[in-house]
Design a protein around this motif. Structure first.
Motif, short mmCIF file in Angstrom:
data_model
loop_
_atom_site.label_atom_id
_atom_site.label_comp_id
_atom_site.label_asym_id
_atom_site.label_seq_id
_atom_site.Cartn_x
_atom_site.Cartn_y
_atom_site.Cartn_z
N ASN A 80 12.93 -5.45 35.92
CA ASN A 80 14.05 -6.74 35.12
C ASN A 80 14.19 -7.27 36.81
O ASN A 80 14.94 -7.05 37.74
CB ASN A 80 15.20 -6.24 34.26
CG ASN A 80 15.52 -5.42 33.60
OD1 ASN A 80 14.34 -5.62 32.30
ND2 ASN A 80 15.69 -4.48 33.16
N THR A 99 8.15 -8.92 33.69
CA THR A 99 8.29 -7.99 32.12
C THR A 99 9.29 -7.55 31.62
O THR A 99 9.14 -7.38 30.55
CB THR A 99 7.78 -7.38 32.72
OG1 THR A 99 5.66 -7.64 33.65
CG2 THR A 99 6.83 -6.05 32.31
N GLY A 100 9.98 -7.05 32.23
CA GLY A 100 11.29 -7.53 31.29
C GLY A 100 12.32 -8.65 31.28
O GLY A 100 12.22 -9.32 30.86
N THR A 101 13.23 -7.96 31.61
CA THR A 101 14.46 -9.71 30.70
C THR A 101 14.56 -10.01 32.41
O THR A 101 14.52 -9.51 33.66
CB THR A 101 15.89 -8.63 30.13
OG1 THR A 101 16.64 -8.39 31.03
CG2 THR A 101 15.64 -8.28 28.81
N THR A 193 8.06 -11.83 29.31
CA THR A 193 7.31 -11.13 28.25
C THR A 193 8.25 -11.13 27.05
O THR A 193 7.03 -11.08 26.37
CB THR A 193 6.30 -10.22 28.70
OG1 THR A 193 6.47 -10.41 30.06
CG2 THR A 193 6.23 -9.63 28.01
N ASN A 194 8.81 -10.52 27.47
CA ASN A 194 10.40 -10.10 25.85
C ASN A 194 10.86 -11.45 25.96
O ASN A 194 11.35 -11.00 24.76
CB ASN A 194 10.81 -8.68 26.04
CG ASN A 194 11.94 -9.05 27.43
OD1 ASN A 194 12.36 -10.26 27.68
ND2 ASN A 194 12.80 -8.43 27.48
N ASN A 195 10.14 -12.44 26.08
CA ASN A 195 10.85 -13.33 26.08
C ASN A 195 12.80 -13.56 26.07
O ASN A 195 13.96 -14.16 25.22
CB ASN A 195 10.75 -14.45 24.86
CG ASN A 195 9.54 -13.96 24.25
OD1 ASN A 195 8.77 -15.08 24.63
ND2 ASN A 195 8.69 -13.58 22.85
N THR A 196 13.60 -13.08 27.18
CA THR A 196 14.59 -12.93 26.98
C THR A 196 15.16 -13.28 28.57
O THR A 196 14.94 -12.24 29.68
CB THR A 196 15.32 -11.46 26.88
OG1 THR A 196 15.38 -10.80 25.99
CG2 THR A 196 16.38 -11.05 27.39
#
Length: 198
Positions: A80, A99-101, A193-196
């Motif tokens: 993150n 990769t995270g938020t 990556t996680n779109n957040t």
């Protein structure tokens, strides 16, 4: 603590890296790699004016200050990315692969103000003025605003307001009074990556 280096070309940290004082690497030209977490605490600062690549295996949190220079800096963060209240990252051109938020909290910032093309430079620089007129504004993703007396702003529409990738152009000077216009804005891109991204 304080670490100052004028010849450091790369830095690899095999564990967590926490900066609570000031760290300056004025010639850090290539890569900084942190194998676990990177934390810049409140009151801490990293100044790396030539940093091109930052790799953080896990999480990155900036409550202090990071100041980057003019080359494009690409950061790859395996966990993150957080900029809490009071944290600020200054840079001309930045790309974050997360990769995270991604979380830029209230009171935290990525500051690109006047870190783009200098006055009178760029693909859509404002026209310089004489006498009591103000120079035109620089453009990006649209035309620059006209200065006082009808002095034209940047007349080239380049780049995209939806997918910015280039630096903003500088404004036009006033040669009669030796007034130098402001620089254009820098650029930042987030690939999450996680779109957040908040």
């Amino acid at each position: 603590g304080v670490m100052i280096s004028n010849v450091l070309t790369s830095l690899t940290v095999g564990h967590d890296m926490s900066v609570s004082g000031s760290m300056t690497a004025s010639s850090l030209a290539s890569t900084m790699t942190v194998s676990h977490n990177l934390t810049v605490a409140s009151g801490g600062s990293i100044t790396a004016v030539s940093l091109a690549t930052l790799n953080v295996t896990n999480n990155m949190s900036v409550t202090g200050t990071i100041t980057l220079g003019t080359p494009t800096m690409t950061a790859t963060i395996g966990g993150n990315f957080t900029v809490p209240n009071g944290g600020v990252i200054y840079g001309s051109s930045m790309i974050y692969n997360i990769t995270g938020t991604g979380d830029i909290q209230s009171g935290g910032s990525i500051n690109l103000d006047a870190l783009g093309s200098a006055a009178t430079l760029g693909s859509s620089a404002g026209t310089s003025a004489f006498g009591s007129n103000g120079g035109g504004g620089g453009g990006y993703g649209g035309y620059g605003g006209n200065g006082s007396g009808g002095i034209l702003g940047g007349a080239t529409n380049y780049g995209s307001i939806l997918n910015p990738a280039s630096l903003g152009s500088g404004g036009g000077n006033n040669s009669s009074y030796g007034m130098v216009a402001g620089a254009g804005g820098g650029s930042v891109k987030f690939n999450v990556t996680n779109n957040t991204l908040t």
